[in-house]
Design a protein around this motif. Structure first.
Motif, PDB file in Angstrom:
ATOM      1  N   MET A 124      36.523  40.946  40.093  1.00  0.00           N
ATOM      2  CA  MET A 124      35.774  41.736  39.604  1.00  0.00           C
ATOM      3  C   MET A 124      35.665  41.882  38.993  1.00  0.00           C
ATOM      4  SD  MET A 124      33.591  43.255  41.833  1.00  0.00           S
ATOM      5  CE  MET A 124      33.403  44.275  43.942  1.00  0.00           C
ATOM      6  N   ASP A 125      36.755  41.573  38.124  1.00  0.00           N
ATOM      7  CA  ASP A 125      37.021  40.689  36.871  1.00  0.00           C
ATOM      8  C   ASP A 125      36.555  39.472  36.589  1.00  0.00           C
ATOM      9  OD1 ASP A 125      38.132  43.177  35.429  1.00  0.00           O
ATOM     10  OD2 ASP A 125      40.151  42.553  35.572  1.00  0.00           O
ATOM     11  N   GLU A 126      37.064  38.377  37.160  1.00  0.00           N
ATOM     12  CA  GLU A 126      35.522  37.521  36.637  1.00  0.00           C
ATOM     13  C   GLU A 126      34.013  37.447  36.606  1.00  0.00           C
ATOM     14  OE1 GLU A 126      35.782  33.294  36.414  1.00  0.00           O
ATOM     15  OE2 GLU A 126      37.472  34.926  36.185  1.00  0.00           O
ATOM     16  N   LEU A 127      33.880  38.404  37.805  1.00  0.00           N
ATOM     17  CA  LEU A 127      32.311  38.147  37.498  1.00  0.00           C
ATOM     18  C   LEU A 127      32.138  38.679  36.232  1.00  0.00           C
ATOM     19  CD1 LEU A 127      31.818  39.366  41.623  1.00  0.00           C
ATOM     20  CD2 LEU A 127      30.921  37.247  40.450  1.00  0.00           C
ATOM     21  N   ALA A 128      32.133  40.246  36.172  1.00  0.00           N
ATOM     22  CA  ALA A 128      32.608  40.813  34.882  1.00  0.00           C
ATOM     23  C   ALA A 128      31.929  39.401  33.128  1.00  0.00           C
ATOM     24  CB  ALA A 128      33.216  41.433  34.443  1.00  0.00           C
ATOM     25  N   SER A 129      33.535  38.611  33.528  1.00  0.00           N
ATOM     26  CA  SER A 129      33.354  37.830  31.927  1.00  0.00           C
ATOM     27  C   SER A 129      32.269  36.283  32.664  1.00  0.00           C
ATOM     28  CB  SER A 129      34.522  37.033  32.901  1.00  0.00           C
ATOM     29  OG  SER A 129      34.740  36.533  33.635  1.00  0.00           O
ATOM     30  N   GLN A 130      32.316  36.396  33.465  1.00  0.00           N
ATOM     31  CA  GLN A 130      30.815  34.927  33.565  1.00  0.00           C
ATOM     32  C   GLN A 130      29.599  36.104  33.871  1.00  0.00           C
ATOM     33  OE1 GLN A 130      30.855  32.945  37.313  1.00  0.00           O
ATOM     34  NE2 GLN A 130      32.926  32.777  37.613  1.00  0.00           N
ATOM     35  N   VAL A 131      29.475  37.338  33.599  1.00  0.00           N
ATOM     36  CA  VAL A 131      27.586  37.724  33.802  1.00  0.00           C
ATOM     37  C   VAL A 131      27.643  37.919  32.387  1.00  0.00           C
ATOM     38  CG1 VAL A 131      27.285  38.034  35.917  1.00  0.00           C
ATOM     39  CG2 VAL A 131      28.147  40.162  34.280  1.00  0.00           C
ATOM     40  N   GLU A 132      28.728  38.496  31.647  1.00  0.00           N
ATOM     41  CA  GLU A 132      28.483  39.357  30.384  1.00  0.00           C
ATOM     42  C   GLU A 132      27.859  37.713  28.963  1.00  0.00           C
ATOM     43  OE1 GLU A 132      32.280  42.078  29.097  1.00  0.00           O
ATOM     44  OE2 GLU A 132      32.241  40.146  28.763  1.00  0.00           O
ATOM     45  N   GLY A 133      27.315  38.647  28.202  1.00  0.00           N
ATOM     46  CA  GLY A 133      27.087  38.113  26.910  1.00  0.00           C
ATOM     47  C   GLY A 133      25.278  37.533  27.773  1.00  0.00           C
ATOM     48  N   ASN A 134      25.015  37.939  28.970  1.00  0.00           N
ATOM     49  CA  ASN A 134      24.065  37.320  29.127  1.00  0.00           C
ATOM     50  C   ASN A 134      22.678  38.596  29.326  1.00  0.00           C
ATOM     51  OD1 ASN A 134      24.805  34.524  29.793  1.00  0.00           O
ATOM     52  ND2 ASN A 134      24.952  35.514  32.083  1.00  0.00           N
ATOM     53  N   GLY A 135      22.600  39.040  28.196  1.00  0.00           N
ATOM     54  CA  GLY A 135      21.715  40.479  27.881  1.00  0.00           C
ATOM     55  C   GLY A 135      22.082  41.143  28.368  1.00  0.00           C
ATOM     56  N   GLU A 136      21.365  42.183  28.144  1.00  0.00           N
ATOM     57  CA  GLU A 136      21.287  44.095  28.156  1.00  0.00           C
ATOM     58  C   GLU A 136      21.642  43.850  29.453  1.00  0.00           C
ATOM     59  OE1 GLU A 136      19.307  48.329  27.524  1.00  0.00           O
ATOM     60  OE2 GLU A 136      18.348  46.328  26.560  1.00  0.00           O
ATOM     61  N   GLY A 137      21.062  43.724  31.024  1.00  0.00           N
ATOM     62  CA  GLY A 137      21.332  43.542  31.842  1.00  0.00           C
ATOM     63  C   GLY A 137      22.698  43.084  32.505  1.00  0.00           C
ATOM     64  N   GLY A 138      23.094  41.968  31.631  1.00  0.00           N
ATOM     65  CA  GLY A 138      24.100  40.745  32.239  1.00  0.00           C
ATOM     66  C   GLY A 138      25.498  42.010  32.012  1.00  0.00           C
ATOM     67  N   ASP A 139      25.160  42.436  30.558  1.00  0.00           N
ATOM     68  CA  ASP A 139      26.528  43.395  29.885  1.00  0.00           C
ATOM     69  C   ASP A 139      26.388  44.602  31.474  1.00  0.00           C
ATOM     70  OD1 ASP A 139      26.730  41.233  28.185  1.00  0.00           O
ATOM     71  OD2 ASP A 139      25.370  42.511  26.148  1.00  0.00           O
ATOM     72  N   MET A 140      25.185  45.393  31.363  1.00  0.00           N
ATOM     73  CA  MET A 140      25.532  46.472  32.246  1.00  0.00           C
ATOM     74  C   MET A 140      26.269  46.346  33.098  1.00  0.00           C
ATOM     75  SD  MET A 140      24.227  49.391  30.675  1.00  0.00           S
ATOM     76  CE  MET A 140      23.908  50.058  32.169  1.00  0.00           C
ATOM     77  N   THR A 141      25.882  44.886  33.861  1.00  0.00           N
ATOM     78  CA  THR A 141      26.034  44.431  35.581  1.00  0.00           C
ATOM     79  C   THR A 141      28.265  44.095  35.361  1.00  0.00           C
ATOM     80  OG1 THR A 141      24.563  43.764  35.810  1.00  0.00           O
ATOM     81  CG2 THR A 141      26.051  43.074  37.064  1.00  0.00           C
ATOM     82  N   ALA A 142      27.915  43.580  34.046  1.00  0.00           N
ATOM     83  CA  ALA A 142      29.769  42.820  33.650  1.00  0.00           C
ATOM     84  C   ALA A 142      31.042  44.560  33.549  1.00  0.00           C
ATOM     85  CB  ALA A 142      29.810  42.855  32.057  1.00  0.00           C
ATOM     86  N   VAL A 143      29.774  45.350  32.904  1.00  0.00           N
ATOM     87  CA  VAL A 143      30.178  46.696  33.143  1.00  0.00           C
ATOM     88  C   VAL A 143      31.129  47.815  34.369  1.00  0.00           C
ATOM     89  CG1 VAL A 143      30.063  49.819  32.068  1.00  0.00           C
ATOM     90  CG2 VAL A 143      29.799  47.538  30.858  1.00  0.00           C
ATOM     91  N   GLN A 144      30.219  47.874  35.239  1.00  0.00           N
ATOM     92  CA  GLN A 144      29.755  48.448  36.277  1.00  0.00           C
ATOM     93  C   GLN A 144      31.009  47.179  37.250  1.00  0.00           C
ATOM     94  OE1 GLN A 144      26.324  47.287  37.727  1.00  0.00           O
ATOM     95  NE2 GLN A 144      25.013  49.476  37.550  1.00  0.00           N
ATOM     96  N   TYR A 145      31.225  45.544  37.252  1.00  0.00           N
ATOM     97  CA  TYR A 145      32.405  45.460  37.667  1.00  0.00           C
ATOM     98  C   TYR A 145      33.702  45.520  37.145  1.00  0.00           C
ATOM     99  CZ  TYR A 145      28.803  42.043  39.997  1.00  0.00           C
ATOM    100  OH  TYR A 145      27.801  40.763  40.710  1.00  0.00           O
ATOM    101  N   ARG A 146      33.472  45.765  36.035  1.00  0.00           N
ATOM    102  CA  ARG A 146      34.724  46.420  35.473  1.00  0.00           C
ATOM    103  C   ARG A 146      35.212  47.911  35.874  1.00  0.00           C
ATOM    104  NH1 ARG A 146      36.195  41.833  32.419  1.00  0.00           N
ATOM    105  NH2 ARG A 146      34.949  40.906  31.852  1.00  0.00           N
ATOM    106  N   ILE A 147      34.211  48.279  35.843  1.00  0.00           N
ATOM    107  CA  ILE A 147      34.649  49.883  36.461  1.00  0.00           C
ATOM    108  C   ILE A 147      34.781  49.262  38.246  1.00  0.00           C
ATOM    109  CG2 ILE A 147      33.765  51.840  37.364  1.00  0.00           C
ATOM    110  CD1 ILE A 147      32.000  52.211  35.316  1.00  0.00           C
ATOM    111  N   GLN A 148      34.186  48.693  38.764  1.00  0.00           N
ATOM    112  CA  GLN A 148      34.854  48.264  40.672  1.00  0.00           C
ATOM    113  C   GLN A 148      36.354  48.282  40.378  1.00  0.00           C
ATOM    114  OE1 GLN A 148      31.907  47.526  42.853  1.00  0.00           O
ATOM    115  NE2 GLN A 148      30.575  47.654  41.706  1.00  0.00           N
ATOM    116  N   ALA A 149      35.796  46.814  39.334  1.00  0.00           N
ATOM    117  CA  ALA A 149      37.565  46.556  39.142  1.00  0.00           C
ATOM    118  C   ALA A 149      38.620  48.010  39.215  1.00  0.00           C
ATOM    119  CB  ALA A 149      37.737  46.068  37.802  1.00  0.00           C
TER     120      ALA A 149
END
Length: 419
Positions: A124-149
């Motif tokens: 989940m953390d790796e997924l978050a790092s890969q989508v982070e920085g790809n706009g607002e949608g990517g950052d929101m998805t990264a937050v969700q992944y880190r919460i799940q982690a």
């Protein structure tokens, strides 16, 4: 770097697009691994409650697991009390799903479950790092992944389950389903007795209504008495319809839990013979110790205590185990008290019936001699028939209480521990 594109054969080739496709493929792979790990763990820690209304389920056990006679009994269209455990084990959808789930996760200890959760958290953390920085949608998805982690790591820290815990949870679920079918089996016969009571009461209420109407017509009764008699008849008729609905409901529930199609029409076997005097031979103290040894929840919580990775969790589960033991003792005592009370009530009902039967014999002689009216005779007859039905219901109540006591002794006494 400048994006390079060209058109060839009607398709657009894009080096940047190709890189994104490879990145998305990597993300999808990690997402799949994480989801798979979480799904497998969830399957291990939880049991299904899905019960379909479709075709008879295929048995989980191989043909050689039972004798030909046993298979014939389970496969016929008759549901017998003695067959309930076998039917649930072989054909209940929940039990079959749990068996399949356990085959995937058997043999693992608590640390292996923790490792699976931690690996899923890393993904989940790796997924978050890969989508982070790809706009607002990517950052929101990264937050969700880190919460799940974080949730997965918290679950790993608190995990006390192992393959034995999972197996016992599934066994507990199966035993609870068997108990539910047995309760429905008893409920089915209770509803039959209630229907019989209605079939006794309705004709008598009809007689009372006719009598009230006749008395009103000759001036010795009132309209209010007619209305009351009519209401009593309607209530008796409604109770009769309700009993019919209950009979059908109990039958359908039993069929589904034992693997039949909902629309099937299985034959329901007779209640097992039960000698109420056998209650006198029960040793509640010995049975309490047996209940402590057999109780599924206590076994589960005791193993969780042994698997607890830190002192805080060990203290928590020690309290749970202590509560389990206290509740089991109280549960067995309560079930035994209910059983003895049911027998006392049954004995009293039989004694009352014997007395009323003698009185009815006297009323029958009086009616033959013309010293009592037809309605007085009908009242005496209704009373004795009603008491006969009540005595049978009290006998069934003794069997019901015994079944509850037997379940408590054999693993299902209620506990305070459900963690």
């Amino acid at each position: 770097m400048e994006k390079k594109t060209h058109i060839a054969d009607g398709r657009i080739s894009d080096e940047g697009e190709e890189m994104r496709r490879r990145q998305n493929s990597s993300i999808q792979g990690q997402r799949s691994r994480a989801a798979f790990a979480v799904t497998c763990l969830a399957a291990a820690l939880c049991f299904s409650v899905l019960v379909p209304k479709g075709m008879l389920c295929a048995q989980a056990a191989p043909e050689f697991a039972r004798s030909a006679e046993e298979w014939d009994a389970l496969r016929d269209n008759k549901l017998e009390w003695s067959e309930i455990p076998g039917l649930v084990n072989e054909y209940n959808a929940t039990v079959l799903n749990n068996k399949k789930a356990y085959q995937k996760d058997s043999g693992q200890d608590a640390q292996e479950y923790r490792n699976a959760l931690l690996d899923a958290a890393d993904d989940m953390d790796e997924l978050a790092s890969q989508v982070e920085g790809n706009g607002e949608g990517g950052d929101m998805t990264a937050v969700q992944y880190r919460i799940q982690a974080e949730q997965l790591r918290s679950s790993a820290d608190n995990n006390v389950a192992d393959s034995d815990v999972i197996r016992w949870q599934y066994s507990q679920a199966e035993a609870s389903i068997v108990q539910a079918v047995r309760n429905d089996f008893i409920g089915y016969y209770q509803a039959l007795l209630e229907k019989e009571a209605g079939e006794i009461k309705v004709p008598y209420m009809e007689q009372l209504l006719r009598s009230a109407e006749n008395r009103k017509n000759v001036g010795t009764g009132t309209q209010l008495e007619v209305l009351e008699a009519k209401e009593n008849l309607q209530n008796a008729q409604a109770a009769l319809l309700s009993a019919d609905a209950s009979i059908n409901s109990y039958k359908k529930k039993m069929q589904v839990l034992c693997g039949w199609n909902y629309e099937a029409d299985a034959e329901i076997g007779a209640l097992p013979e039960f000698e109420a005097d056998s209650i006198l031979a029960i040793d509640p103290d010995a049975d309490t110790e047996t209940a402590l040894q057999n109780n599924w929840q206590l076994m589960i919580d005791t193993r969780k205590l042994a698997n607890a990775p830190d002192s805080t969790l060990r203290e928590q589960y020690q309290k749970t185990v202590n509560t389990d033991q206290q509740q089991i003792r109280a549960s067995v005592k309560s079930a035994y008290d209910s059983l003895t009370l049911a027998k006392t009530d049954s004995d009293a009902a039989k004694a009352e019936l014997t007395l009323k039967q003698k009185n009815f014999e006297k009323s029958a002689r009086q009616y033959g001699l013309g010293t009592i009216s037809r309605m007085e005779y009908a009242a005496a007859e209704n009373e004795v028939k009603t008491l006969e039905n009540t005595a049978r219901q009290k006998e069934l109540a003794v069997f019901t209480a015994w079944a509850a006591y037997d379940s408590a002794v054999n693993g299902l006494a209620s506990t305070g521990g459900t963690q």
